[in-house]
Design a protein around this motif. Sequence first.
Motif, PDB file in Angstrom:
ATOM      1  N   ALA A 118     -54.134  -5.406   7.205  1.00 58.35           N
ATOM      2  CA  ALA A 118     -54.106  -5.981   5.859  1.00 58.35           C
ATOM      3  C   ALA A 118     -55.445  -5.711   5.169  1.00 58.35           C
ATOM      4  O   ALA A 118     -56.500  -5.711   5.817  1.00 58.35           O
ATOM      5  N   VAL A 119     -55.398  -5.511   3.877  1.00 53.83           N
ATOM      6  CA  VAL A 119     -56.623  -5.241   3.118  1.00 53.83           C
ATOM      7  C   VAL A 119     -56.625  -6.104   1.854  1.00 53.83           C
ATOM      8  O   VAL A 119     -55.585  -6.499   1.342  1.00 53.83           O
ATOM      9  N   HIS A 120     -57.815  -6.409   1.408  1.00 44.93           N
ATOM     10  CA  HIS A 120     -58.023  -7.087   0.120  1.00 44.93           C
ATOM     11  C   HIS A 120     -57.411  -8.495   0.072  1.00 44.93           C
ATOM     12  O   HIS A 120     -57.092  -8.997  -1.013  1.00 44.93           O
ATOM     13  N   LEU A 121     -57.250  -9.147   1.225  1.00 48.06           N
ATOM     14  CA  LEU A 121     -56.835 -10.552   1.189  1.00 48.06           C
ATOM     15  C   LEU A 121     -58.007 -11.393   0.684  1.00 48.06           C
ATOM     16  O   LEU A 121     -59.127 -11.282   1.188  1.00 48.06           O
ATOM     17  N   ASP A 122     -57.749 -12.243  -0.306  1.00 45.67           N
ATOM     18  CA  ASP A 122     -58.827 -13.048  -0.862  1.00 45.67           C
ATOM     19  C   ASP A 122     -58.316 -14.435  -1.236  1.00 45.67           C
ATOM     20  O   ASP A 122     -57.184 -14.813  -0.903  1.00 45.67           O
ATOM     21  N   GLN A 123     -59.151 -15.174  -1.941  1.00 41.03           N
ATOM     22  CA  GLN A 123     -58.828 -16.554  -2.292  1.00 41.03           C
ATOM     23  C   GLN A 123     -57.540 -16.661  -3.093  1.00 41.03           C
ATOM     24  O   GLN A 123     -56.781 -17.628  -2.941  1.00 41.03           O
ATOM     25  N   ALA A 124     -57.262 -15.679  -3.924  1.00 39.66           N
ATOM     26  CA  ALA A 124     -56.022 -15.714  -4.708  1.00 39.66           C
ATOM     27  C   ALA A 124     -54.797 -15.688  -3.803  1.00 39.66           C
ATOM     28  O   ALA A 124     -53.793 -16.354  -4.082  1.00 39.66           O
ATOM     29  N   ASP A 125     -54.876 -14.937  -2.711  1.00 42.10           N
ATOM     30  CA  ASP A 125     -53.759 -14.887  -1.765  1.00 42.10           C
ATOM     31  C   ASP A 125     -53.604 -16.223  -1.033  1.00 42.10           C
ATOM     32  O   ASP A 125     -52.484 -16.679  -0.792  1.00 42.10           O
ATOM     33  N   TYR A 126     -54.727 -16.851  -0.663  1.00 43.77           N
ATOM     34  CA  TYR A 126     -54.642 -18.150   0.007  1.00 43.77           C
ATOM     35  C   TYR A 126     -54.007 -19.188  -0.925  1.00 43.77           C
ATOM     36  O   TYR A 126     -53.174 -19.993  -0.500  1.00 43.77           O
ATOM     37  N   LEU A 127     -54.413 -19.158  -2.194  1.00 47.96           N
ATOM     38  CA  LEU A 127     -53.849 -20.102  -3.156  1.00 47.96           C
ATOM     39  C   LEU A 127     -52.367 -19.836  -3.393  1.00 47.96           C
ATOM     40  O   LEU A 127     -51.590 -20.773  -3.621  1.00 47.96           O
ATOM     41  N   ALA A 128     -51.958 -18.563  -3.321  1.00 49.65           N
ATOM     42  CA  ALA A 128     -50.538 -18.243  -3.477  1.00 49.65           C
ATOM     43  C   ALA A 128     -49.728 -18.822  -2.329  1.00 49.65           C
ATOM     44  O   ALA A 128     -48.637 -19.381  -2.540  1.00 49.65           O
ATOM     45  N   VAL A 129     -50.246 -18.711  -1.095  1.00 49.54           N
ATOM     46  CA  VAL A 129     -49.561 -19.311   0.056  1.00 49.54           C
ATOM     47  C   VAL A 129     -49.548 -20.830  -0.085  1.00 49.54           C
ATOM     48  O   VAL A 129     -48.546 -21.495   0.227  1.00 49.54           O
ATOM     49  N   GLN A 130     -50.653 -21.410  -0.561  1.00 50.15           N
ATOM     50  CA  GLN A 130     -50.719 -22.859  -0.761  1.00 50.15           C
ATOM     51  C   GLN A 130     -49.658 -23.318  -1.758  1.00 50.15           C
ATOM     52  O   GLN A 130     -48.977 -24.343  -1.533  1.00 50.15           O
ATOM     53  N   LYS A 131     -49.490 -22.569  -2.844  1.00 52.29           N
ATOM     54  CA  LYS A 131     -48.480 -22.914  -3.847  1.00 52.29           C
ATOM     55  C   LYS A 131     -47.073 -22.807  -3.259  1.00 52.29           C
ATOM     56  O   LYS A 131     -46.213 -23.665  -3.500  1.00 52.29           O
ATOM     57  N   LYS A 132     -46.828 -21.750  -2.480  1.00 49.69           N
ATOM     58  CA  LYS A 132     -45.526 -21.600  -1.831  1.00 49.69           C
ATOM     59  C   LYS A 132     -45.251 -22.775  -0.904  1.00 49.69           C
ATOM     60  O   LYS A 132     -44.132 -23.305  -0.857  1.00 49.69           O
ATOM     61  N   MET A 133     -46.260 -23.164  -0.131  1.00 50.95           N
ATOM     62  CA  MET A 133     -46.072 -24.274   0.806  1.00 50.95           C
ATOM     63  C   MET A 133     -45.754 -25.569   0.075  1.00 50.95           C
ATOM     64  O   MET A 133     -44.923 -26.358   0.524  1.00 50.95           O
ATOM     65  N   ARG A 134     -46.415 -25.776  -1.038  1.00 50.77           N
ATOM     66  CA  ARG A 134     -46.172 -27.011  -1.799  1.00 50.77           C
ATOM     67  C   ARG A 134     -44.717 -27.083  -2.250  1.00 50.77           C
ATOM     68  O   ARG A 134     -44.042 -28.085  -2.034  1.00 50.77           O
ATOM     69  N   HIS A 135     -44.212 -25.996  -2.842  1.00 55.27           N
ATOM     70  CA  HIS A 135     -42.847 -26.012  -3.359  1.00 55.27           C
ATOM     71  C   HIS A 135     -41.811 -25.906  -2.232  1.00 55.27           C
ATOM     72  O   HIS A 135     -40.857 -26.688  -2.183  1.00 55.27           O
ATOM     73  N   ARG A 136     -42.005 -24.970  -1.335  1.00 53.99           N
ATOM     74  CA  ARG A 136     -41.022 -24.778  -0.267  1.00 53.99           C
ATOM     75  C   ARG A 136     -41.054 -25.914   0.737  1.00 53.99           C
ATOM     76  O   ARG A 136     -40.011 -26.308   1.269  1.00 53.99           O
ATOM     77  N   GLY A 137     -42.263 -26.433   1.023  1.00 55.73           N
ATOM     78  CA  GLY A 137     -42.366 -27.550   1.956  1.00 55.73           C
ATOM     79  C   GLY A 137     -41.668 -28.790   1.424  1.00 55.73           C
ATOM     80  O   GLY A 137     -40.944 -29.477   2.146  1.00 55.73           O
ATOM     81  N   LEU A 138     -41.878 -29.079   0.145  1.00 55.03           N
ATOM     82  CA  LEU A 138     -41.218 -30.246  -0.450  1.00 55.03           C
ATOM     83  C   LEU A 138     -39.705 -30.056  -0.498  1.00 55.03           C
ATOM     84  O   LEU A 138     -38.944 -31.007  -0.264  1.00 55.03           O
TER      85      LEU A 138
END
Length: 235
Positions: A118-138
């Motif tokens: 994987a290349v260029h993983l950054d804070q924006a990617d972590y926040l995208a996973v966080q957003k997915k978890m919030r919606h999908r987890g709920l």
Amino acid sequence: ICPSCATRRMVETAAHMVDNVLPRVPYRQWVLSMPKRVRWHLREKPEVISGLLGVFLRAVETTIRQNSPDAPPGARYGAVAFVHRFGSYLNSHVHFHVIVTDGVFSAGTEGSAVFHPAVHLDQADYLAVQKKMRHRGLRWLHRHGHLDDLAVHTLDAPDHAGGWSVDASVTIPAWDRHGLERLVRYCARPALSQERLGRVNDDMLVYSLKKPTMDGRTELYLTPLELLDRLASSL
């Protein structure tokens, strides 16, 4: 909860993982914390742990695959998940530490595996996973009857902090096997650090904290029964 037994298990687990399980590729630690209202379900219902962990792993895998150049759609990653039931203050706090290959594997010739880093993983990617978890987890919690409509609406409201937190800033290069072993030890560590536990007198114990509490305390004073109660709630 024996500190010496738990420490020995931590060391043996880390050595086994590095020597026999984890291939020589780069790794990243993904950490997920969840809202206090969700933590109660995690603590009381084992099926919620497995359900939300599955949602988290799928979100992480999709993100890694999207950031792995030339990886085919069916490429898969590798992950080892550790469920922590305790916080740094010996408090009950269920959260996930997951060691993930920082890239994906596809099938090569004659049964071999091809790694696509994987290349260029950054804070924006972590926040995208966080957003997915919030919606999908709920949605998962609602679909399986753990949260009602009002609770989901409240936890998913734009002005609600949510309590979902994803961090993936810790990485280990492929050559650093000693660093990888230290990371596995950290993920497999016991709830209680014997080195930070002392005795004031026959009736009182003191536990040194790594960081101060919200009110500035750097130590916890507990009776032996209070210590056992905290440990029991984190198991």
